[in-house]
Enzyme design. Structure first.
Site, short mmCIF file in Angstrom:
data_model
loop_
_atom_site.label_atom_id
_atom_site.label_comp_id
_atom_site.label_asym_id
_atom_site.label_seq_id
_atom_site.Cartn_x
_atom_site.Cartn_y
_atom_site.Cartn_z
N CYS A 31 -19.43 1.54 8.72
CA CYS A 31 -18.65 0.94 9.80
C CYS A 31 -17.45 1.86 9.97
O CYS A 31 -16.64 1.99 9.04
CB CYS A 31 -18.23 -0.47 9.39
SG CYS A 31 -17.04 -1.23 10.52
N CYS A 79 0.27 5.12 6.90
CA CYS A 79 -0.37 4.94 8.21
C CYS A 79 0.64 4.26 9.16
O CYS A 79 1.07 3.13 8.90
CB CYS A 79 -1.64 4.11 8.07
SG CYS A 79 -2.70 4.66 6.70
N CYS A 119 0.40 0.53 10.33
CA CYS A 119 -0.07 -0.52 9.42
C CYS A 119 1.03 -1.39 8.83
O CYS A 119 1.95 -0.89 8.16
CB CYS A 119 -0.89 0.10 8.30
SG CYS A 119 -1.66 -1.19 7.27
N CYS A 151 0.84 -1.21 0.00
CA CYS A 151 0.00 0.00 0.00
C CYS A 151 0.87 1.26 0.00
O CYS A 151 1.85 1.35 0.74
CB CYS A 151 -0.92 0.00 1.23
SG CYS A 151 -2.04 1.41 1.24
N ARG A 181 -17.68 -2.63 18.15
CA ARG A 181 -16.90 -3.85 17.91
C ARG A 181 -15.58 -3.84 18.66
O ARG A 181 -14.77 -2.91 18.54
CB ARG A 181 -16.63 -4.06 16.42
CG ARG A 181 -15.83 -5.35 16.18
CD ARG A 181 -15.72 -5.74 14.73
NE ARG A 181 -17.02 -5.84 14.13
CZ ARG A 181 -17.37 -5.26 12.99
NH1 ARG A 181 -16.50 -4.54 12.32
NH2 ARG A 181 -18.58 -5.41 12.52
N CYS A 231 -19.43 -6.78 3.87
CA CYS A 231 -18.76 -5.54 4.25
C CYS A 231 -17.47 -5.46 3.43
O CYS A 231 -16.87 -6.49 3.13
CB CYS A 231 -18.43 -5.57 5.74
SG CYS A 231 -17.48 -4.15 6.30
N CYS A 274 -16.26 -9.61 5.87
CA CYS A 274 -15.68 -8.31 5.54
C CYS A 274 -14.43 -8.50 4.69
O CYS A 274 -13.50 -9.20 5.08
CB CYS A 274 -15.33 -7.58 6.83
SG CYS A 274 -14.61 -5.96 6.53
N1 SAM Z 1 -6.70 0.34 3.12
C1 SAM Z 1 -7.98 0.58 3.59
C2 SAM Z 1 -8.05 1.76 4.55
O1 SAM Z 1 -7.07 2.16 5.11
O2 SAM Z 1 -9.17 2.29 4.69
C3 SAM Z 1 -8.64 -0.61 4.25
C4 SAM Z 1 -7.83 -1.53 5.13
S1 SAM Z 1 -7.15 -0.83 6.63
C5 SAM Z 1 -6.05 -2.09 7.11
C6 SAM Z 1 -8.50 -0.87 7.78
C7 SAM Z 1 -8.25 -0.41 9.18
O3 SAM Z 1 -7.51 -1.39 9.89
C8 SAM Z 1 -7.45 0.85 9.41
O4 SAM Z 1 -8.22 1.99 9.21
C9 SAM Z 1 -7.05 0.70 10.87
O5 SAM Z 1 -8.02 1.31 11.72
C10 SAM Z 1 -7.03 -0.81 11.08
N2 SAM Z 1 -5.66 -1.28 11.37
C11 SAM Z 1 -4.67 -1.43 10.47
N3 SAM Z 1 -3.54 -1.85 11.07
C12 SAM Z 1 -3.82 -1.97 12.39
C13 SAM Z 1 -3.05 -2.35 13.53
N4 SAM Z 1 -1.77 -2.66 13.44
N5 SAM Z 1 -3.66 -2.37 14.74
C14 SAM Z 1 -4.98 -2.03 14.84
N6 SAM Z 1 -5.74 -1.66 13.79
C15 SAM Z 1 -5.18 -1.62 12.58
C1 DTB Z 2 -11.10 -2.39 11.49
O1 DTB Z 2 -11.41 -1.34 12.10
N1 DTB Z 2 -10.26 -3.29 11.95
C2 DTB Z 2 -10.06 -4.36 10.99
C3 DTB Z 2 -11.10 -4.00 9.91
N2 DTB Z 2 -11.59 -2.73 10.32
C4 DTB Z 2 -10.74 -4.03 8.49
C5 DTB Z 2 -8.67 -4.47 10.53
C6 DTB Z 2 -7.69 -4.74 11.65
C7 DTB Z 2 -6.35 -4.94 11.03
C8 DTB Z 2 -5.31 -5.32 12.04
C9 DTB Z 2 -3.98 -5.46 11.44
C10 DTB Z 2 -3.85 -6.55 10.41
O2 DTB Z 2 -4.30 -7.70 10.65
O3 DTB Z 2 -3.25 -6.31 9.34
FE1 SF4 Z 3 -2.84 1.26 3.35
FE2 SF4 Z 3 -2.78 0.17 5.76
FE3 SF4 Z 3 -3.22 2.77 5.54
FE4 SF4 Z 3 -5.12 0.99 4.72
S1 SF4 Z 3 -4.38 1.32 6.80
S2 SF4 Z 3 -4.42 2.82 3.64
S3 SF4 Z 3 -3.80 -0.67 3.99
S4 SF4 Z 3 -1.33 1.70 4.94
#
Ligand code: SAM
Ligand code: DTB
Ligand code: SF4
Length: 342
Positions: A190, A59, A62, A55, A262, A130, A99
């Site tokens: 959501c 973030c 992430c 990606c 959640r 979702c 989802c």
């Molecule tokens: N890329 C898309 C976005 O950012 O909207 C969708 C996937 S993204 C992984 C969805 C959500 O996962 C993020 O907004 C964040 O709140 C959560 N998330 C990602 N990495 C995480 C982590 N290490 N711990 C907790 N939540 C996480």
């Molecule tokens: C959300 O708020 N939490 C989920 C879902 N929406 C998509 C994602 C959590 C991701 C946690 C880190 C991972 O497994 O990569």
């Molecule tokens: Fe990309 Fe992760 Fe940010 Fe979603 S949360 S936009 S997958 S870097």
């Protein structure tokens, strides 16, 4: 009398809730919870990463951001057949909602028909659908709705005044715009965030304030506890006090009484007792299944035993299904009857 649904919460009110003695806050949240839900029912969703890693966003939490060396193997968009097989297995294991997550900044228009095909087929199994694909334009949200999408997940992640410490490649307003497109398309929203990223209680209250004062409360509010992944900038952050996490759940329940709150990422490192406190504070939804997107989640048998020990039943939903072998009302393996043997 049931609590009024408000969209005019003030920061001081939320901070005053956070400041309540812990037992009093739990009592207030539990009372609001009972006005709108059966506290013994918890909605169960399963997540699948349909496009992983690589990606372009930054973030700081992430593991899927290309710029951090986290060991995640990037994978292109999955085939529809493989996604449907996973959805069927999730349903058999007790999920009522499936989802699909993609590590995109935003989908390209050419991706939408492929995701729409997944949505159509997952929906036909009798599951709620979702998707979380990043920022959406209005016409993309509309196309997903037409394919049968029920919910779109797009988080605010944190308070506006902490956002710049976490993400620089898209703005808070971009997120609000996507949420507006999602609502206008008639999709359920959501939307939640992450705690344990080094933010203060004021920031946590600021996130809940932003969510509660949206034009419509999100239908689901995921509260994620940061999963610390080596290679991400937030790896090594100080752990959040677990009671503060429970306070976050409780205040979310009070200010968004009709939303599903959640208990989202981070359960793998929570004790059963902490999760039970979260359910008592008004959490009524979880992700079930041994993987979130790229990180772990409690194993299925453990969750089944926990539900049984707590006398919690998975929430059943009625979805129109074309799959006659697996009808629309979801009857779940995770049933409290096994309590005696747990
Ligand atoms: N890329 C898309 C976005 O950012 O909207 C969708 C996937 S993204 C992984 C969805 C959500 O996962 C993020 O907004 C964040 O709140 C959560 N998330 C990602 N990495 C995480 C982590 N290490 N711990 C907790 N939540 C996480
Ligand atoms: C959300 O708020 N939490 C989920 C879902 N929406 C998509 C994602 C959590 C991701 C946690 C880190 C991972 O497994 O990569
Ligand atoms: Fe990309 Fe992760 Fe940010 Fe979603 S949360 S936009 S997958 S870097």
């Amino acid at each position: 009398m049931p609590a009024v649904i408000r969209h005019d919460w003030r920061r001081e009110e939320l901070l005053a809730l956070f400041d309540l003695p812990f037992p009093e806050l739990l009592f207030q949240a539990a009372r609001v919870h009972r006005e709108h839900f059966d506290p013994a029912q918890v909605q169960v969703s399963t997540l699948l990463s349909v496009k992983t890693g690589g990606c372009p966003e930054d973030c700081a939490y992430c593991p899927q951001a290309q710029r951090y060396d986290t060991g995640v193997n990037a994978q292109k968009l999955m085939d529809t057949g493989a996604v449907v097989a996973r959805a069927r297995a999730a349903k058999q294991a007790g999920a009522s909602r499936f989802c699909m997550g993609a590590a995109w900044r935003s989908p390209k228009d050419r991706d939408i028909p492929k995701v729409a095909a997944m949505i159509r087929e997952v929906k036909a199994l009798g599951l709620e659908t979702c998707a979380t694909l990043g920022m959406l334009e209005g016409h993309q949200a509309q196309a997903l709705k037409e394919a049968g999408l029920d919910y779109y997940n797009h988080n605010l992640d944190t308070a506006q005044d902490y956002y710049d410490s976490i993400i620089h490649t898209r703005q808070y307003q971009d997120r609000l715009d996507t949420l507006e497109h999602v609502r206008e398309a008639g999709l359920k929203t959501c939307c939640g965030g992450i705690v344990g990223m080094g933010e203060t209680r004021e920031h946590r209250a600021g996130l809940l304030l932003a969510l509660a004062n949206l034009p419509a409360h999100p239908d689901s509010v995921p509260i994620n506890r940061l999963v610390q992944v080596a290679g991400t900038p937030l790896h090594g952050s100080a752990e959040l006090d677990p009671f503060e996490f429970v306070r976050m759940i409780a205040v979310a329940r009070i200010v968004m009484p009709r939303s599903m709150v959640r208990l989202s990422a981070g359960r793998e490192s929570m004790s059963d007792e902490l999760q039970a406190l979260c359910f008592s504070a008004g959490a009524n939804s979880i992700f079930h299944g041994e993987k979130l997107l790229t990180t772990g989640n409690p194993d299925t048998a453990h969750d089944q035993a926990l539900f049984a020990r707590l006398g919690i039943r998975p929430m059943e939903v009625n979805v129109d299904a074309d799959d006659h072998d697996h009808p629309g009302t979801v009857h779940l393996d995770i049933a409290p009857q096994c309590a005696a043997s747990a």
